[in-house]
Design an enzyme around this catalytic site. Structure first.
Site, PDB file in Angstrom:
ATOM      1  N   MET A 295       0.835  -1.197   0.000  1.00  0.00           N
ATOM      2  CA  MET A 295       0.000   0.000   0.000  1.00  0.00           C
ATOM      3  C   MET A 295       0.870   1.247   0.000  1.00  0.00           C
ATOM      4  SD  MET A 295      -2.588   1.270   2.968  1.00  0.00           S
ATOM      5  CE  MET A 295      -3.796   0.010   2.614  1.00  0.00           C
ATOM      6  N   CYS A 296       0.450   2.236  -0.797  1.00  0.00           N
ATOM      7  CA  CYS A 296       1.115   3.541  -0.808  1.00  0.00           C
ATOM      8  C   CYS A 296       0.057   4.605  -0.512  1.00  0.00           C
ATOM      9  CB  CYS A 296       1.807   3.774  -2.147  1.00  0.00           C
ATOM     10  SG  CYS A 296       0.670   3.792  -3.558  1.00  0.00           S
ATOM     11  N   TYR A 297       0.224   5.783  -1.057  1.00  0.00           N
ATOM     12  CA  TYR A 297      -0.733   6.872  -0.832  1.00  0.00           C
ATOM     13  C   TYR A 297      -2.038   6.670  -1.601  1.00  0.00           C
ATOM     14  CZ  TYR A 297       3.318   9.303   1.023  1.00  0.00           C
ATOM     15  OH  TYR A 297       4.423   9.639   1.753  1.00  0.00           O
TER      16      TYR A 297
END
Length: 108
Positions: A65-67
């Site tokens: 997961m990132c932004y």
């Protein structure tokens, strides 16, 4: 072994965590991670990668997961190339996770 990762929704990610013990790797910067992150997420950075390898089995599902769900794709593909069998990227990233009302840990 898979040659690529799979994109999944935040709810699908939560189901993998709950039902299969998937590891959720949050790759956002340290300040954002410290402020709030998904419950029990591993903060995956260049510095923590060795510990990640020690703690996560290659056969276990790994969710990145990132932004917003864009840069996590590159990390997910990297993990596939390192030999992880089941790698996923969260569509919408942490923003999507938070909008979905899934559990987070916060500093506030």
């Amino acid at each position: 072994m898979s040659e690529t990762f799979t994109e999944i929704s935040p709810h699908q990610a939560w189901e993998l965590i709950e039902n299969e013990g998937a590891t959720l790797a949050d790759i956002r910067d340290g300040h954002r991670y410290a402020y709030s992150h998904p419950q029990d997420a591993f903060h995956l950075t260049n510095e923590s990668y060795g510990r990640f390898l020690d703690e996560v089995d290659y056969e276990e599902p790994v969710i990145v997961m990132c932004y917003h769900g864009v840069s996590s794709r590159n990390t997910a593909q990297f993990l596939v190339e390192q030999g992880f069998d089941r790698v996923y990227s969260v569509k919408g990233g942490f923003d999507g996770w938070e909008r979905s009302g899934l559990p987070i840990e916060t500093a506030y």
